[in-house]
Design a protein around this motif. Structure first.
Motif, PDB file in Angstrom:
ATOM      1  N   ILE A  64       0.834  -1.203   0.000  1.00  0.00           N
ATOM      2  CA  ILE A  64       0.000   0.000   0.000  1.00  0.00           C
ATOM      3  C   ILE A  64       0.871   1.255   0.000  1.00  0.00           C
ATOM      4  CG2 ILE A  64      -1.569   1.359   1.460  1.00  0.00           C
ATOM      5  CD1 ILE A  64      -3.022  -1.244   2.110  1.00  0.00           C
ATOM      6  N   ASN A  65       1.948   1.219   0.758  1.00  0.00           N
ATOM      7  CA  ASN A  65       2.831   2.388   0.828  1.00  0.00           C
ATOM      8  C   ASN A  65       3.804   2.483  -0.341  1.00  0.00           C
ATOM      9  OD1 ASN A  65       1.645   3.075   3.205  1.00  0.00           O
ATOM     10  ND2 ASN A  65       3.299   2.305   4.518  1.00  0.00           N
ATOM     11  N   GLU A 100      -8.229   3.648  -0.316  1.00  0.00           N
ATOM     12  CA  GLU A 100      -7.593   3.795  -1.634  1.00  0.00           C
ATOM     13  C   GLU A 100      -6.506   2.740  -1.812  1.00  0.00           C
ATOM     14  OE1 GLU A 100      -8.033   6.271   0.576  1.00  0.00           O
ATOM     15  OE2 GLU A 100      -9.764   7.166  -0.448  1.00  0.00           O
ATOM     16  N   GLY A 101      -5.724   2.545  -0.719  1.00  0.00           N
ATOM     17  CA  GLY A 101      -4.639   1.566  -0.771  1.00  0.00           C
ATOM     18  C   GLY A 101      -5.164   0.164  -1.010  1.00  0.00           C
ATOM     19  N   VAL A 102      -6.197  -0.215  -0.241  1.00  0.00           N
ATOM     20  CA  VAL A 102      -6.753  -1.560  -0.366  1.00  0.00           C
ATOM     21  C   VAL A 102      -7.376  -1.739  -1.755  1.00  0.00           C
ATOM     22  CG1 VAL A 102      -8.450  -3.176   0.551  1.00  0.00           C
ATOM     23  CG2 VAL A 102      -7.153  -1.729   2.120  1.00  0.00           C
ATOM     24  N   THR A 107      -7.532  -4.299  -7.051  1.00  0.00           N
ATOM     25  CA  THR A 107      -7.566  -4.115  -8.506  1.00  0.00           C
ATOM     26  C   THR A 107      -6.371  -4.802  -9.162  1.00  0.00           C
ATOM     27  OG1 THR A 107      -8.520  -1.959  -8.036  1.00  0.00           O
ATOM     28  CG2 THR A 107      -7.860  -2.370 -10.312  1.00  0.00           C
ATOM     29  N   ASP A 108      -5.196  -4.630  -8.564  1.00  0.00           N
ATOM     30  CA  ASP A 108      -3.992  -5.244  -9.130  1.00  0.00           C
ATOM     31  C   ASP A 108      -4.050  -6.767  -9.073  1.00  0.00           C
ATOM     32  OD1 ASP A 108      -3.146  -2.707  -9.575  1.00  0.00           O
ATOM     33  OD2 ASP A 108      -1.580  -2.678  -8.031  1.00  0.00           O
ATOM     34  N   LEU A 109      -4.604  -7.304  -7.967  1.00  0.00           N
ATOM     35  CA  LEU A 109      -4.729  -8.758  -7.849  1.00  0.00           C
ATOM     36  C   LEU A 109      -5.658  -9.296  -8.931  1.00  0.00           C
ATOM     37  CD1 LEU A 109      -4.977  -9.121  -3.960  1.00  0.00           C
ATOM     38  CD2 LEU A 109      -3.175 -10.100  -5.402  1.00  0.00           C
ATOM     39  N   LEU A 133     -13.958  -5.756   4.828  1.00  0.00           N
ATOM     40  CA  LEU A 133     -15.262  -6.074   4.246  1.00  0.00           C
ATOM     41  C   LEU A 133     -15.683  -5.109   3.146  1.00  0.00           C
ATOM     42  CD1 LEU A 133     -17.780  -4.071   5.256  1.00  0.00           C
ATOM     43  CD2 LEU A 133     -17.579  -5.378   7.353  1.00  0.00           C
ATOM     44  N   TYR A 134     -15.019  -3.946   3.059  1.00  0.00           N
ATOM     45  CA  TYR A 134     -15.525  -2.882   2.190  1.00  0.00           C
ATOM     46  C   TYR A 134     -15.688  -3.307   0.729  1.00  0.00           C
ATOM     47  CZ  TYR A 134     -16.367   1.677   0.215  1.00  0.00           C
ATOM     48  OH  TYR A 134     -16.934   2.719  -0.461  1.00  0.00           O
ATOM     49  N   PHE A 135     -14.723  -4.050   0.192  1.00  0.00           N
ATOM     50  CA  PHE A 135     -14.750  -4.379  -1.234  1.00  0.00           C
ATOM     51  C   PHE A 135     -15.360  -5.753  -1.516  1.00  0.00           C
ATOM     52  CE2 PHE A 135     -11.451  -1.192  -0.685  1.00  0.00           C
ATOM     53  CZ  PHE A 135     -11.839  -0.254  -1.641  1.00  0.00           C
ATOM     54  N   ALA A 136     -15.970  -6.367  -0.487  1.00  0.00           N
ATOM     55  CA  ALA A 136     -16.441  -7.747  -0.629  1.00  0.00           C
ATOM     56  C   ALA A 136     -17.609  -7.891  -1.596  1.00  0.00           C
ATOM     57  CB  ALA A 136     -16.847  -8.287   0.740  1.00  0.00           C
ATOM     58  N   ASP A 137     -17.553  -8.992  -2.381  1.00  0.00           N
ATOM     59  CA  ASP A 137     -18.715  -9.397  -3.172  1.00  0.00           C
ATOM     60  C   ASP A 137     -19.530 -10.408  -2.371  1.00  0.00           C
ATOM     61  OD1 ASP A 137     -17.862  -8.032  -5.595  1.00  0.00           O
ATOM     62  OD2 ASP A 137     -16.263  -9.526  -5.654  1.00  0.00           O
TER      63      ASP A 137
END
Ligand SMILES: Nc1ncnc2c1ncn2[C@@H]1O[C@H](COP(=O)(O)OP(=O)(O)OP(=O)(O)O)[C@@H](O)[C@H]1O
Ligand SMILES: [Mg+2]
Lengths: 270, 237
Positions: A64-65, A100-102, A107-109, A133-137
C-alpha cells in the motif's frame, strides 16, 4: 469474474483465520488462482496457520505504501499450486490501511488473474475489519454456537449491508454465507450450545457449512497445514463441503448429529 | 478520514420569544416521553423571531440541562443573531433545498454532524401521514426511526436493534430488540408483533423491560399499548 470474499465475525477467536486458510486452500485446489489477504495488522497469524511464516519478506502495508510491489509481497504456497498469501504487517500502524490503498491492491490482484481474493478480517468493527469487508462481493460470517458470537455476527452482517462498497453504490448486496465453527453436537444435545436451528432463527443467513469442534484443527495450525488438507478428519471434510457449496455444488450436512458411542466402541476406545 | 455527506433526523424545537421557559418545558416534556431515544440526542433550536434578542448561551445551557445536545440553530436569522451565534461558537444550520432522503437505516447513533446537511431532514411541519415500511431483518446495532408516522417491519428485529416510531409499530416477525412507539409522546400508539421477545417495549416513554414482561406473553403474538398510563399487553388473535 474475480470474487472478493471476506471472512468476518465481529467477535474474536471464532475461527476466521483457520477458515480463511482452509477455504482459500480448498478453492485453490479446485484449480482457481487464489490469494488470502491477512487484514489483521499487528496480529498477523495467517502465515503461521498456512505454514509460510519463514518466507515472509514484505506485507500488505508495504504494498500500500509503495515500498514493495505485489509480486514481491505475495508468498506462494509450497503445497497447493495457485495459492498465494499476502501477509499482514506485524509492526506497522493500522491507519496505513486506507480505502484507496486496499482498492489498488485488489484491482492489481484481479488484473493479475486471481479468481478468488479471500480477506481474513480482524475481530471487532474498527478500521481493519471495515477495510476487510468494504470491497467484498461475498462474505463468510463465521459464528460459534453461542449467544455473544451470534450477536456480533448479526452486527457485522448489518454492516455488510450498510458499510460496504456494494451498499454505498447500491449494487446488488453482498452475498452473505453463514459458517458455523466449533460445533459440538453432544453439547448441543445437552443444551449447552445453540443448535443450527437456533442460530438460523436468530440470524436468518444461508448456511454454507458447519465445522465440528476438533482437535485436528489445533494439530493442523500447529503444523502450519490448513486442516482441509487432512482429508481423514471430520473438520477437513466439513471445510471441503463448505468450499463445494461456495462453488455451487450441493452437499449434505455432515457431523452435526450426536451419536452415542456403542458399548463395544467405548470399550475399545475407538 | 474523508468528509462525507450524511442525513440525520433531528429533533427541532421552536423558540418564538425571549422568554425561554417554554423551551425548557418543551424539552423536558419530550425527554420524559422517550428518555431512551432522546438522551444526549442532538436538538436543533429553530428561531421564529428575527427581532428577538436571544441569549444563545442560555439556550445551550437549557438544552444541556435537559439531557440533549445543541446541534445548532436554524431559522431566518437577523445579522445580529448570526453574529451572536458566531461569537458563541454555535452552528447555524441551513435547510437544504433537496428532498429529505428515504434512507431509513441509520448505522449507529449519529456521531458526527455535518451542519450544511443536518437541516435537510429536519422537518418543521408535520409530513403527510405515511407508513414507513422496512422489508427484511433489522440487525443488532441498526436503528430505524419512523418520524411522524407508523412503522412496519416485515421481518425480525434482532436483539441489539432499535426501532422507533412517532406512531404505531407493526412487526411481522419476532421482536427481540427494542421497540419504541409514540416516541414524541403519543399515548395512543401501540406495538403489534407476531412474536414478542423484546429487550424493551416503550409507549410514549413508558417502558417495560424483558424482565418485567409476564411470562404468558413471551413468544406470543401481542399488542402492547397504554391504559391509564400503564403498559398493557394483550394477546393478538
Ligand atoms: N473447529 C475447531 N475446533 C477446534 N478448535 C478450533 C476450531 N476452529 C478454530 N479453532 C481454534 O480456535 C482458535 C481461534 O481460531 P482463529 O485464530 O482461526 O480465530 P480468529 O477468528 O481468526 O481469531 P482472531 O479474531 O483473533 O483473528 C485457534 O486456537 C483455533 O485453533
Ligand atoms: Mg484471525
Amino acid at each position: 469474474m474475480a470474487k472478493v470474499i471476506v471472512v468476518t465475525s465481529g467477535k474474536g477467536g471464532v475461527g476466521k483465520t483457520t477458515s480463511s486458510a482452509a477455504i482459500g486452500t480448498g478453492l485453490a485446489l479446485s484449480g482457481a488462482k487464489t490469494v488470502v489477504i491477512d487484514f489483521d495488522i499487528g496480529l498477523r497469524n495467517l502465515d503461521l496457520i498456512m505454514g509460510c511464516e519463514r518466507r515472509v519478506v514484505y506485507d500488505l502495508i508495504n504494498v500500500i505504501n509503495g515500498e514493495a510491489n505485489l509480486q514481491q509481497a505475495l508468498v506462494k504456497d509450497k503445497r497447493t499450486p495457485g495459492l498465494f498469501i499476502l501477509p499482514a504487517s506485524q509492526t506497522r500502524n493500522k491507519d496505513a490501511l486506507t480505502k484507496e490503498g486496499v482498492e489498488k491492491v485488489i484491482t492489481d490482484l484481479k488484473a493479475d488473474g486471481f479468481e478468488y481474493i479471500i480477506c481474513d478480517s480482524p475481530a471487532g468493527i474498527e478500521q481493519g475489519a471495515m477495510m476487510a469487508l468494504y470491497f467484498a462481493d461475498e462474505a463468510i460470517v463465521t459464528t460459534n454456537p453461542e449467544v455473544s458470537s451470534v450477536r456480533d455476527s448479526d452486527r457485522i452482517t448489518g454492516m455488510l449491508s450498510s458499510k460496504s462498497l456494494r451498499s454505498e453504490q447500491q449494487l446488488s448486496p453482498v452475498k452473505v454465507h453463514l459458517l458455523i465453527t466449533r460445533y459440538c453436537p453432544e453439547r448441543v444435545q445437552r443444551e449447552e450450545m445453540l443448535s443450527i436451528e437456533d442460530i438460523d432463527d436468530l440470524l436468518g443467513i444461508d448456511l454454507v457449512g458447519v465445522i465440528p469442534e476438533s482437535q485436528e484443527v489445533l494439530n493442523a495450525s500447529n503444523m502450519g497445514e490448513p486442516v482441509i488438507l487432512n482429508t481423514d478428519s471430520d473438520a477437513g471434510k466439513a471445510y471441503q463441503d463448505a468450499v463445494d457449496r461456495l462453488m455451487g455444488i450441493e452437499r449434505e450436512l455432515r457431523f452435526v448429529k450426536f451419536e452415542k458411542k456403542g458399548f463395544l466402541s467405548r470399550l475399545f476406545g475407538a | 478520514m474523508t468528509l462525507k455527506s450524511l442525513n440525520f433526523s433531528l429533533l427541532v424545537v421552536a423558540v418564538e420569544t425571549e422568554d425561554l421557559s417554554q423551551l425548557a418545558d418543551e424539552l423536558n416534556k419530550r425527554r420524559i416521553m422517550a428518555p431512551d431515544f432522546f438522551q444526549y440526542a442532538p436538538v436543533v433550536v429553530h428561531v421564529e423571531n428575527d427581532t428577538a434578542n436571544l441569549d444563545f448561551l442560555r439556550i445551550r445551557e437549557i438544552v444541556t440541562e435537559n439531557g440533549f445536545i445543541l446541534a445548532g440553530v436554524s431559522g431566518e436569522l437577523s445579522d445580529s443573531q448570526k453574529e451572536a451565534l458566531h461569537a458563541d461558537k454555535i452552528a447555524i444550520l441551513r435547510r437544504s433545498k433537496r428532498q429529505a432522503s428515504k434512507e431509513v437505516v441509520v448505522e449507529d447513533k449519529p456521531a458526527e454532524v455535518v451542519p450544511e446537511e443536518v437541516a435537510e431532514t429536519a422537518t418543521f411541519i408535520a409530513n403527510e401521514v405515511k407508513t414507513k415500511i422496512v422489508t427484511g431483518r433489522v440487525r443488532s446495532g441498526q436503528q430505524i426511526y419512523a418520524k411522524e408516522c407508523d412503522l412496519v417491519i416485515n421481518g425480525d428485529v434482532s436483539a441489539g436493534a432499535e426501532i422507533i416510531a412517532d406512531g404505531n409499530i407493526h412487526i411481522y416477525g419476532t421482536l427481540r430488540g427494542r421497540a419504541i412507539a409514540g416516541a414524541m409522546g403519543d399515548q395512543t400508539a401501540s406495538v403489534f408483533c407476531r412474536v414478542l421477545a423484546p429487550e424493551l417495549v416503550s409507549i410514549a416513554g413508558v417502558f417495560k423491560l424483558s424482565e418485567g414482561l409476564p411470562h404468558e406473553h413471551l413468544g406470543k403474538s401481542c399488542i402492547v399499548s397504554l391504559r391509564n398510563g400503564q403498559p398493557v399487553i394483550e394477546t393478538l388473535n
